[in-house]
Scaffold this active site. Structure first.
Site, mmCIF file in Angstrom:
data_model
loop_
_atom_site.group_PDB
_atom_site.id
_atom_site.type_symbol
_atom_site.label_atom_id
_atom_site.label_comp_id
_atom_site.label_asym_id
_atom_site.label_seq_id
_atom_site.Cartn_x
_atom_site.Cartn_y
_atom_site.Cartn_z
ATOM 1 C CG ASP A 7 28.300 3.132 -19.696
ATOM 2 O OD1 ASP A 7 28.658 4.322 -19.679
ATOM 3 O OD2 ASP A 7 28.012 2.494 -18.665
ATOM 4 C CD GLU A 9 29.881 1.808 -15.027
ATOM 5 O OE1 GLU A 9 30.324 2.688 -14.247
ATOM 6 O OE2 GLU A 9 28.754 1.881 -15.553
ATOM 7 C CD GLU A 52 34.770 8.580 -2.960
ATOM 8 O OE1 GLU A 52 35.538 7.775 -3.550
ATOM 9 O OE2 GLU A 52 35.134 9.333 -2.022
ATOM 10 C CG HIS A 150 25.817 3.629 -12.975
ATOM 11 N ND1 HIS A 150 26.105 4.753 -13.717
ATOM 12 C CD2 HIS A 150 24.848 4.003 -12.104
ATOM 13 C CE1 HIS A 150 25.364 5.762 -13.302
ATOM 14 N NE2 HIS A 150 24.590 5.326 -12.314
ATOM 15 C CG ASP A 155 24.302 1.828 -17.364
ATOM 16 O OD1 ASP A 155 23.355 1.196 -16.855
ATOM 17 O OD2 ASP A 155 25.053 2.557 -16.706
#
Length: 235
Positions: A7, A9, A52, A150, A155
């Site tokens: 994963d 970010e 965000e 997250h 994750d």
């Protein structure tokens, strides 16, 4: 068979301008975790983190001060993933960002045939959804209470458990040679390949003579029109 559940970010959602700021992965061999993991926070080299995005992953610019750049971690990542399938939830997003980072460094793009998209797999298996990672954890009874934000490594660990359930659970993983939703060269979802090995020796019967006698006695009480009698006669 090696698989890397991974994963990312990022600073935001725009492939043209945003950068990877966290990269995590866990290794599976024959669908079981080996304990090997990869986890790096990555300095985006001055790229601002959108509010965000920060609300989702909780990573601030201050958290990334002094962290390595993607250039400094890429060889370790390539060594960790070498020869393995790459599995991600909504893989198009993560692979897109990785390929852009690779292109900046002159590395070739990831072969789409190596990529398994668990979101596509979940949508096929559960077409009515929802199929977010949190929703799949709830569906399969996987504890995700640690996931308040997250995070690339957490994750990945949760997705590894979800992936095993999506392909049939831990027992099925013992016999499944290959079950995956993959992207083909055109970026489309390819067919599912399922290969199940044949049992080399038939299992012995589990009924004893006493079981057979008890069954025959029961059938004898059902009358001459009993279905069991018709089946026995046909056999």
């Amino acid at each position: 068979m090696r698989e890397i559940i991974f994963d990312t970010e990022t600073t935001g959602l725009d492939l043209r301008d945003d950068r990877i700021i966290e990269l995590g992965g866990v290794e599976l061999v024959n669908r079981f975790p080996t304990g090997r993991t990869f986890h790096k926070f990555i300095n985006p080299q001055g790229r601002a983190i959108h509010a965000e995005a920060q609300a989702v992953h909780g990573i601030s610019a201050a958290d990334l001060v002094g962290k390595p750049t993607f250039t400094e971690v890429v060889e370790e990542w390539l060594a960790f993933t070498d020869g393995a399938k790459l599995i991600a939830h909504n893989a198009t997003f993560d692979i897109g960002f990785l390929n852009l980072e690779f292109s900046r460094l002159g590395h070739p793009a990831i072969d789409a045939g190596r990529v398994v998209d668990t979101l596509a797999l979940a949508r096929r298996k559960h077409p009515m959804g929802p199929n977010s990672l949190d929703a799949l954890c709830r569906r399969y009874g996987i504890d995700n209470t640690r996931r308040t934000k997250h995070g690339a490594l957490l994750d990945s660990e949760l997705l590894a458990e979800v992936y095993i359930e999506l392909i049939g659970g831990k027992q099925a993983a013992l016999v499944l040679e290959s079950v995956a939703v993959q992207m083909n060269g055109a970026g489309e979802v390819a067919d599912i390949d399922v290969s199940i090995g044949a049992r080399p020796i038939a299992l012995p019967p589990r009924l004893t003579e006493a079981d057979r006698a008890a069954h025959a006695g029961l059938v004898g009480t059902l009358g001459e029109k009993a279905l069991w009698l018709k089946m026995a006669a046909a056999g």
